[in-house]
Write a protein that holds these residues in place. Structure first.
Motif, mmCIF file in Angstrom:
data_model
loop_
_atom_site.group_PDB
_atom_site.id
_atom_site.type_symbol
_atom_site.label_atom_id
_atom_site.label_comp_id
_atom_site.label_asym_id
_atom_site.label_seq_id
_atom_site.Cartn_x
_atom_site.Cartn_y
_atom_site.Cartn_z
ATOM 1 N N PHE A 1 0.881 -1.168 0.000
ATOM 2 C CA PHE A 1 0.000 0.000 0.000
ATOM 3 C C PHE A 1 0.921 1.221 0.000
ATOM 4 N N PHE A 2 1.232 1.762 -1.169
ATOM 5 C CA PHE A 2 2.168 2.887 -1.220
ATOM 6 C C PHE A 2 1.416 4.169 -1.523
ATOM 7 N N PHE A 3 1.420 5.072 -0.536
ATOM 8 C CA PHE A 3 0.694 6.340 -0.638
ATOM 9 C C PHE A 3 -0.746 6.079 -1.064
ATOM 10 N N ALA A 4 -1.405 5.204 -0.321
ATOM 11 C CA ALA A 4 -2.798 4.821 -0.569
ATOM 12 C C ALA A 4 -3.632 5.179 0.656
ATOM 13 N N HIS A 5 -3.565 6.443 1.063
ATOM 14 C CA HIS A 5 -4.189 6.869 2.319
ATOM 15 C C HIS A 5 -5.679 6.546 2.366
ATOM 16 N N PRO B 1 3.760 -10.955 4.095
ATOM 17 C CA PRO B 1 4.276 -9.637 4.463
ATOM 18 C C PRO B 1 3.430 -8.523 3.865
ATOM 19 N N ILE B 2 3.288 -7.466 4.640
ATOM 20 C CA ILE B 2 2.532 -6.285 4.224
ATOM 21 C C ILE B 2 3.385 -5.061 4.517
ATOM 22 N N VAL B 3 3.436 -4.148 3.546
ATOM 23 C CA VAL B 3 4.146 -2.885 3.737
ATOM 24 C C VAL B 3 3.234 -1.756 3.283
ATOM 25 N N ALA B 4 3.145 -0.710 4.094
ATOM 26 C CA ALA B 4 2.391 0.489 3.736
ATOM 27 C C ALA B 4 3.263 1.706 4.014
ATOM 28 N N ALA B 5 3.123 2.717 3.179
ATOM 29 C CA ALA B 5 3.869 3.961 3.380
ATOM 30 C C ALA B 5 3.026 5.120 2.901
ATOM 31 N N GLY B 6 3.220 6.286 3.527
ATOM 32 C CA GLY B 6 2.457 7.456 3.106
ATOM 33 C C GLY B 6 2.702 8.643 4.014
ATOM 34 N N LEU B 7 1.856 9.642 3.868
ATOM 35 C CA LEU B 7 1.948 10.854 4.659
ATOM 36 C C LEU B 7 1.325 10.660 6.035
ATOM 37 N N ALA B 8 1.787 11.444 7.002
ATOM 38 C CA ALA B 8 1.200 11.436 8.346
ATOM 39 C C ALA B 8 1.555 12.746 9.037
ATOM 40 N N TRP B 9 0.629 13.201 9.881
ATOM 41 C CA TRP B 9 0.944 14.405 10.654
ATOM 42 C C TRP B 9 2.162 14.155 11.527
ATOM 43 N N ALA B 10 3.047 15.113 11.558
ATOM 44 C CA ALA B 10 4.170 15.087 12.482
ATOM 45 C C ALA B 10 3.705 15.621 13.837
ATOM 46 N N PRO B 11 4.513 15.466 14.878
ATOM 47 C CA PRO B 11 4.146 16.069 16.170
ATOM 48 C C PRO B 11 3.942 17.574 16.018
ATOM 49 N N PRO B 12 3.105 18.181 16.855
ATOM 50 C CA PRO B 12 2.766 19.601 16.701
ATOM 51 C C PRO B 12 3.947 20.548 16.816
ATOM 52 N N TRP B 13 5.033 20.096 17.439
ATOM 53 C CA TRP B 13 6.204 20.965 17.558
ATOM 54 C C TRP B 13 7.080 20.919 16.296
ATOM 55 N N MET B 14 6.565 20.294 15.223
ATOM 56 C CA MET B 14 7.291 20.253 13.947
ATOM 57 C C MET B 14 6.420 20.889 12.864
#
Length: 216
Positions: A126-130, A151-164
Motif C-alpha cells: 500500500f504505497f501512498f494509498a491513504h 508480508p505487508i508494507v504500507a507507506a504514506g503521509l502522516a501528521w508530524a508532532p505539533p512541535w514540527m
C-alpha cells in the motif's frame, strides 16, 4: 470498475487523480527512495504474487517486476482511469515481463478472485494509498486475498508532532491535493496495523511520512 458509477466519493477520487495524472510521476519523484525501501522490505522472491493496492501510474511496477521475475504475478488495483491507463502504458513501454493483472476499480470492489482464482497472494503493498487505508472494507478484502503470514508494507503521509510545524505544512500541502479523507492523517496505519502481527511503524522525512511493516 463501472465507468458510469455515480458514487460521489468515487467521482471525487477520479476527478482528483485525473487532474494529477499528467504530472503525477514528477510529483512523486522525491519519494522514490521510500518506494524502493518499501519494495525491498517485502523481501519478495521470484515466482511470488503481490498485490499493488493503489497502484497509481504504476511507479512501483518496475521494482516489483525485478523482484518477482517472469514466473511471478502482480495484481494492480487502481480506480482512476487516467492513472490506470498510464500504468498499462508503463508496462508496455518498459517491457515489464512479469504478468500483471490490472483491476480498474476501488479497493473495496476489487475482484481479487478474478486474478488469483483459488490461490492467495504472497504479499501486499500500500504505497501512498491513504484513502484505501481509511476503509475497513478495502482492508478486509485485501487481507482476504493474502496468505496467512504474508508480508505487508504500507507507506504514506502522516501528521508530524505539533512541535514540527514545517513538517506539518508539507503534509497539509501534499494531502490537500492527493487524498479525499483528511481524517486519519494522525495515524493513517491504524486500521491496517490492528489486523497485522509484529507490526512496526517507522517515521521518515522529519516525521512527515511513515513506513509500516508486518504480516497478515
Amino acid at each position: 470498475m463501472n465507468t458510469h458509477d455515480q458514487r460521489p466519493e468515487l467521482q471525487a477520487l477520479n476527478a482528483l487523480y485525473a487532474r494529477r495524472a499528467a504530472i503525477y510521476d514528477y510529483e512523486l519523484m522525491p519519494v522514490a527512495p521510500l518506494r524502493r525501501e518499501a519494495i525491498e522490505t517485502l523481501r519478495l522472491r521470484p515466482g511470488q504474487t503481490v498485490l499493488d493496492i493503489g497502484a497509481g501510474t504504476g511507479l512501483s511496477l518496475p521494482g516489483l517486476c525485478r523482484a518477482l521475475g517472469r514466473a511471478g504475478r502482480i495484481v494492480a488495483v487502481e480506480p482512476c482511469e487516467s492513472m490506470m491507463r498510464q500504468a498499462r502504458q508503463r508496462a508496455r513501454v518498459e517491457r515489464l515481463d512479469t504478468p500483471i493483472d490490472f483491476l480498474p476499480c476501488t479497493a473495496e470492489d476489487a475482484p481479487y478472485h478474478s486474478a488469483l482464482g483459488e490461490r492467495k497472494a504472497d504479499a501486499a503493498l500500500f504505497f501512498f494509498a491513504h484513502d484505501v487505508l481509511q476503509s475497513p472494507l478495502a482492508i478486509e478484502r485485501a487481507l482476504g486475498a493474502l496468505k496467512p503470514g504474508a508480508p505487508i508494507v504500507a507507506a504514506g503521509l502522516a501528521w508530524a508532532p505539533p512541535w514540527m510545524p514545517v513538517s506539518n505544512l508539507f503534509v497539509l500541502g501534499a494531502a490537500m491535493h492527493s487524498v479525499i479523507h483528511m481524517d486519519g492523517l494522525d495515524c493513517p496505519w491504524r486500521l491496517l496495523e490492528a489486523r497485522m502481527k509484529d507490526a512496526e511503524v517507522e517515521r521518515r522525512w522529519l516525521a512527515s511520512a511513515y513506513l509500516l511493516t508486518g504480516h497478515r
